[in-house]
Design a protein around this motif. Structure first.
Motif, mmCIF file in Angstrom:
data_model
loop_
_atom_site.group_PDB
_atom_site.id
_atom_site.type_symbol
_atom_site.label_atom_id
_atom_site.label_comp_id
_atom_site.label_asym_id
_atom_site.label_seq_id
_atom_site.Cartn_x
_atom_site.Cartn_y
_atom_site.Cartn_z
ATOM 1 N N GLY A 56 23.992 4.351 -16.380
ATOM 2 C CA GLY A 56 23.074 5.128 -15.541
ATOM 3 C C GLY A 56 22.695 6.450 -16.169
ATOM 4 N N VAL A 57 23.671 7.106 -16.796
ATOM 5 C CA VAL A 57 23.394 8.400 -17.431
ATOM 6 C C VAL A 57 22.404 8.234 -18.586
ATOM 7 C CG1 VAL A 57 24.410 10.302 -18.746
ATOM 8 C CG2 VAL A 57 25.586 9.408 -16.738
ATOM 9 N N GLY A 58 22.615 7.208 -19.420
ATOM 10 C CA GLY A 58 21.706 6.970 -20.541
ATOM 11 C C GLY A 58 20.303 6.647 -20.078
ATOM 12 N N PHE A 59 20.207 5.849 -19.023
ATOM 13 C CA PHE A 59 18.903 5.490 -18.471
ATOM 14 C C PHE A 59 18.159 6.731 -17.992
ATOM 15 C CE2 PHE A 59 15.895 4.012 -15.353
ATOM 16 C CZ PHE A 59 15.481 2.777 -15.801
ATOM 17 N N ALA B 235 19.301 3.405 -22.068
ATOM 18 C CA ALA B 235 18.143 4.012 -22.724
ATOM 19 C C ALA B 235 17.135 2.969 -23.189
ATOM 20 C CB ALA B 235 18.606 4.846 -23.921
ATOM 21 N N SER B 236 17.610 1.766 -23.565
ATOM 22 C CA SER B 236 16.697 0.726 -24.061
ATOM 23 C C SER B 236 15.784 0.193 -22.959
ATOM 24 C CB SER B 236 17.499 -0.426 -24.678
ATOM 25 O OG SER B 236 18.251 -1.110 -23.685
ATOM 26 N N ILE B 237 16.231 0.286 -21.708
ATOM 27 C CA ILE B 237 15.417 -0.175 -20.588
ATOM 28 C C ILE B 237 14.466 0.919 -20.112
ATOM 29 C CG2 ILE B 237 15.522 -1.143 -18.249
ATOM 30 C CD1 ILE B 237 18.293 -2.189 -18.918
ATOM 31 N N ALA B 238 14.840 2.167 -20.324
ATOM 32 C CA ALA B 238 14.044 3.299 -19.837
ATOM 33 C C ALA B 238 12.587 3.293 -20.304
ATOM 34 C CB ALA B 238 14.725 4.610 -20.231
ATOM 35 N N PRO B 239 12.278 2.940 -21.580
ATOM 36 C CA PRO B 239 10.867 2.948 -21.995
ATOM 37 C C PRO B 239 9.978 2.031 -21.157
ATOM 38 C CG PRO B 239 12.276 2.871 -23.922
ATOM 39 C CD PRO B 239 13.170 2.679 -22.725
ATOM 40 N N LEU B 240 10.529 0.924 -20.688
ATOM 41 C CA LEU B 240 9.739 0.031 -19.836
ATOM 42 C C LEU B 240 9.382 0.715 -18.521
ATOM 43 C CD1 LEU B 240 11.768 -3.265 -20.414
ATOM 44 C CD2 LEU B 240 9.627 -2.579 -21.507
ATOM 45 N N LEU B 241 10.319 1.491 -17.998
ATOM 46 C CA LEU B 241 10.051 2.227 -16.764
ATOM 47 C C LEU B 241 9.029 3.338 -17.006
ATOM 48 C CD1 LEU B 241 10.831 2.446 -13.780
ATOM 49 C CD2 LEU B 241 12.583 4.100 -14.444
ATOM 50 N N VAL B 242 9.041 3.901 -18.207
ATOM 51 C CA VAL B 242 8.056 4.932 -18.543
ATOM 52 C C VAL B 242 6.650 4.342 -18.521
ATOM 53 C CG1 VAL B 242 7.245 6.479 -20.364
ATOM 54 C CG2 VAL B 242 9.690 6.305 -19.871
ATOM 55 N N VAL B 243 6.505 3.131 -19.037
ATOM 56 C CA VAL B 243 5.198 2.461 -19.000
ATOM 57 C C VAL B 243 4.776 2.210 -17.555
ATOM 58 C CG1 VAL B 243 3.925 0.372 -19.631
ATOM 59 C CG2 VAL B 243 5.517 1.406 -21.262
ATOM 60 N N PHE C 23 10.526 7.840 -10.771
ATOM 61 C CA PHE C 23 11.442 8.883 -10.322
ATOM 62 C C PHE C 23 12.440 8.347 -9.298
ATOM 63 C CE2 PHE C 23 8.185 12.014 -11.829
ATOM 64 C CZ PHE C 23 9.022 12.701 -12.692
ATOM 65 N N LEU C 24 12.023 7.409 -8.450
ATOM 66 C CA LEU C 24 12.922 6.826 -7.460
ATOM 67 C C LEU C 24 14.066 6.082 -8.146
ATOM 68 C CD1 LEU C 24 13.675 6.056 -4.562
ATOM 69 C CD2 LEU C 24 12.125 4.083 -4.768
ATOM 70 N N ILE C 25 13.741 5.293 -9.154
ATOM 71 C CA ILE C 25 14.776 4.532 -9.861
ATOM 72 C C ILE C 25 15.715 5.474 -10.611
ATOM 73 C CG2 ILE C 25 15.188 2.798 -11.651
ATOM 74 C CD1 ILE C 25 12.539 1.512 -10.834
ATOM 75 N N PHE C 26 15.154 6.524 -11.228
ATOM 76 C CA PHE C 26 16.001 7.516 -11.884
ATOM 77 C C PHE C 26 16.983 8.128 -10.888
ATOM 78 C CE2 PHE C 26 12.390 8.340 -15.074
ATOM 79 C CZ PHE C 26 12.952 7.481 -16.001
ATOM 80 N N GLY C 27 16.489 8.465 -9.696
ATOM 81 C CA GLY C 27 17.335 9.091 -8.690
ATOM 82 C C GLY C 27 18.453 8.189 -8.210
ATOM 83 N N LEU D 292 19.875 5.545 -9.750
ATOM 84 C CA LEU D 292 20.879 5.310 -10.788
ATOM 85 C C LEU D 292 21.752 6.540 -11.014
ATOM 86 C CD1 LEU D 292 19.072 3.139 -13.480
ATOM 87 C CD2 LEU D 292 20.995 2.514 -12.048
ATOM 88 N N SER D 293 21.185 7.719 -10.862
ATOM 89 C CA SER D 293 21.976 8.947 -11.005
ATOM 90 C C SER D 293 23.069 9.009 -9.953
ATOM 91 C CB SER D 293 21.068 10.172 -10.883
ATOM 92 O OG SER D 293 20.132 10.230 -11.930
ATOM 93 N N MET D 294 22.708 8.723 -8.722
ATOM 94 C CA MET D 294 23.680 8.760 -7.633
ATOM 95 C C MET D 294 24.803 7.737 -7.845
ATOM 96 S SD MET D 294 22.693 11.120 -5.607
ATOM 97 C CE MET D 294 21.274 12.027 -4.984
ATOM 98 N N VAL D 295 24.438 6.532 -8.270
ATOM 99 C CA VAL D 295 25.439 5.492 -8.507
ATOM 100 C C VAL D 295 26.411 5.921 -9.613
ATOM 101 C CG1 VAL D 295 25.788 3.129 -9.324
ATOM 102 C CG2 VAL D 295 23.964 3.631 -7.689
ATOM 103 N N SER D 296 25.897 6.510 -10.681
ATOM 104 C CA SER D 296 26.757 6.975 -11.779
ATOM 105 C C SER D 296 27.716 8.054 -11.300
ATOM 106 C CB SER D 296 25.897 7.508 -12.934
ATOM 107 O OG SER D 296 25.141 6.477 -13.517
ATOM 108 N N GLY D 297 27.231 8.956 -10.430
ATOM 109 C CA GLY D 297 28.094 9.998 -9.894
ATOM 110 C C GLY D 297 29.245 9.430 -9.090
ATOM 111 N N LEU D 298 28.989 8.409 -8.292
ATOM 112 C CA LEU D 298 30.036 7.769 -7.496
ATOM 113 C C LEU D 298 31.056 7.065 -8.398
ATOM 114 C CD1 LEU D 298 27.909 6.292 -4.563
ATOM 115 C CD2 LEU D 298 29.418 8.291 -4.499
ATOM 116 N N LEU D 299 30.567 6.406 -9.450
ATOM 117 C CA LEU D 299 31.473 5.734 -10.382
ATOM 118 C C LEU D 299 32.370 6.735 -11.096
ATOM 119 C CD1 LEU D 299 29.007 3.139 -11.933
ATOM 120 C CD2 LEU D 299 30.949 2.624 -10.460
#
Length: 527
Positions: A326-329, A457-465, A475-479, A481-488
């Motif tokens: 999640g952090v890399g993404f 990070a390899s999946i992130a460019p697809l989301l950028v497109v 931005f919703l998907i970024f948000g 995944l950030s929350m999930v990583s924090g809980l983990l």
């Protein structure tokens, strides 16, 4: 006479002072002296090239912002649908045909998703390379030699990328470049933190991220003069790693912890003597480094298996990797997503790069007295909140900004704060991982973390497109995944002020004793 010599030898051996590397550094070398500071700075310089090769596609693979008509037919039909509704040859990019890969190979309209492939392959190459370089650094070459090889290969692949005749070759060379650079950050971080005392590990680890930021900041300065040719950008950044490996790395010492684990105790003592001498100190003449236990010549073969076959270590590694995904993404995705903010690209990249400076400073200060677990989880959750807030600005002003080609300063400010928080979490997670695992698998563990970061990070460019069509969705998907990583992150044990162990067996035994001594120590082995 022989009996007397044997008795004297026995007496000398019995008087030897046996210490661990940790104890030698703390008592006789110094927790952080001039010699270690020089070592850390020289090693951390390599993060600049890691940053440049990772983030160069922000400029080389960006969609040019301006185009112009070449014929009256273009002027008549180009008002609403953009270039996708125009005939080929009736328009051109203002910056020139060779300004970016998108401009040169026509990666727009129906081919826009092809633009994400080279960057995704770069991160996939980093993912695979992390495992290989981590294995080499732990079992065969050591940290220093792995950095040398990585730098030379990074230079070679970056230069070859500038000669790419088409998209396919370009994507393959980006994959090779990602594979090559994967050993730089991992080994530099471990090499820096293994030569200092426990009080300075967090701060020393942050030095590398400061140089990563410096490399990020250098990109606009390199790309702007070469804005008419993306190939020249690659040629310029290819010069730095090979120069560094030839001029700087010969002055760097190998990790004494790694030398000891590999059965090269005398070389480890020599390195520690060198550090102590430059710090104005001296090691005991009768010093003998304690055998970390469980180390033999066949240990390197078993090392990878031993981590995954040890219950507490495997559980810990899985949680670190899930959080790292999640952090890399988010960390790399937010950087690559700057082109969707409708601001000047060079300005936006510079602002994001500048925000990494307070992230490093804040992380360095907080790591000296704050729990790693709390700092990581709160930072990545803050990044998630910022990304979610950006959704409202995207929805409210998206149509107006697309029409007027102007961005929202509040959105840019919130995005920058979110990126700063993600950068802090990214940096802290690396330090955290170094402290969670012992020397004989530390580089491998950090490489596994790097693999999970690169997978995200390899999946992130697809989301950028996708963000070019709907910024709010990205931005919703970024948000989330950030929350999930924090809980983990909250499920990981605390490592603040804990020693660096040498083997899995030693760490398991001593952490169990710590747990018995204090129920609230936070060092849970997991079963």
């Amino acid at each position: 006479m022989e009996d007397g010599a044997e008795e004297q030898l026995f007496h000398e051996e019995s008087c030897q002072v046996e210490m661990t590397v940790e104890e030698v550094i703390e008592r006789h070398v110094g927790s952080l002296g001039l010699s270690q500071l020089v070592q850390v700075v020289l090693v951390s310089l390599a993060w600049m090239f890691d940053s440049q090769n990772t983030l160069v596609t922000i400029f080389t693979d960006a969609q040019p912002s301006e185009w112009r008509c070449k014929a009256e037919a273009c002027s008549d039909g180009g008002g609403g649908g953009g270039v996708c509704g125009l005939l080929p040859g009736t328009w051109e990019w203002v910056a020139g045909h060779g300004s970016t890969t998108i401009a040169e190979w026509g990666l727009i309209c129906n081919h826009k998703f092809l633009a994400a492939i080279p960057t995704s392959l770069f991160f996939l190459g980093s993912l695979l390379g992390s495992g290989v370089s981590g294995r080499l650094a732990d079992a065969y070459l050591g940290r220093k030699k792995t950095v040398v090889i990585s730098c030379i290969l990074t230079s070679a692949t970056a230069f070859l990328t500038s000669l790419s005749p088409n998209l396919c070759i370009y994507a393959l060379l980006r994959f090779a470049n990602g594979f090559a650079r994967s050993g730089i950050g991992i080994c530099c971080l471990v090499l820096s933190t293994e030569v200092v005392g426990h009080k300075w590990r967090g701060q020393v680890g942050q030095y590398g991220f400061f140089f990563f930021t410096t490399g990020f900041l250098s990109l606009p300065l390199i790309a702007y003069p070469s804005r008419s040719s993306w190939r020249n950008v690659y040629r310029i950044i290819s010069l730095f790693p090979v120069s560094y490996s030839l001029l700087i790395l010969p002055f760097v010492s190998e990790s004494p912890r790694w030398l000891l684990v590999r059965g090269r105790g005398q070389e480890a003592v020599d390195v520690l003597n060198k550090f102590a001498r430059l710090n104005g100190k001296k090691l005991p003449q009768n010093l003998r480094l304690a055998n970390p236990g469980g180390v033999d010549e066949g240990d390197a073969i078993k090392r990878k298996k031993s981590l995954w076959s040890t219950g507490w270590a495997a559980k810990r590694m899985v949680m670190v990797m899930l959080a790292g995904f999640g952090v890399g993404f988010v960390y790399y995705g937010v950087q690559l997503n700057v082109e969707n903010l409708s601001f000047n690209l060079y300005l936006t990249v510079a602002i994001n790069a500048i925000m990494e400076i307070p992230a490093v400073l804040i992380g360095s200060v907080l790591l000296s007295f704050t729990n790693r677990r709390l700092l990581f989880s709160s930072s990545i959750c803050l990044a998630g909140v910022a990304c979610i807030v950006c959704i409202f600005f995207s929805e409210a002003g998206g149509r107006r900004r697309r029409e007027e080609s102007r961005g929202s300063w509040p959105q840019l400010s919130i995005e920058a704060i979110g990126f700063m928080a993600a950068s802090t979490a990214f940096d802290v997670l690396y330090i955290y991982c170094v402290e969670l695992f012992p020397t004989n698998v530390r580089n491998f563990a950090v490489s596994m973390l790097r693999q999970s970061l690169m997978l995200g990070a390899s999946i992130a460019p697809l989301l950028v497109v996708v963000g070019r069509l709907s910024p709010a969705r990205s931005f919703l998907i970024f948000g989330i995944l950030s929350m999930v990583s924090g809980l983990l992150g909250m499920s990981l044990p605390e490592t603040k002020n804990a020693p660096l162990y040498e083997t899995l067996e030693q760490q398991e035994e001593e952490e169990k004793l710590t747990c018995l001594a204090s129920d609230d120590s936070g060092l849970e082995l997991g079963k």
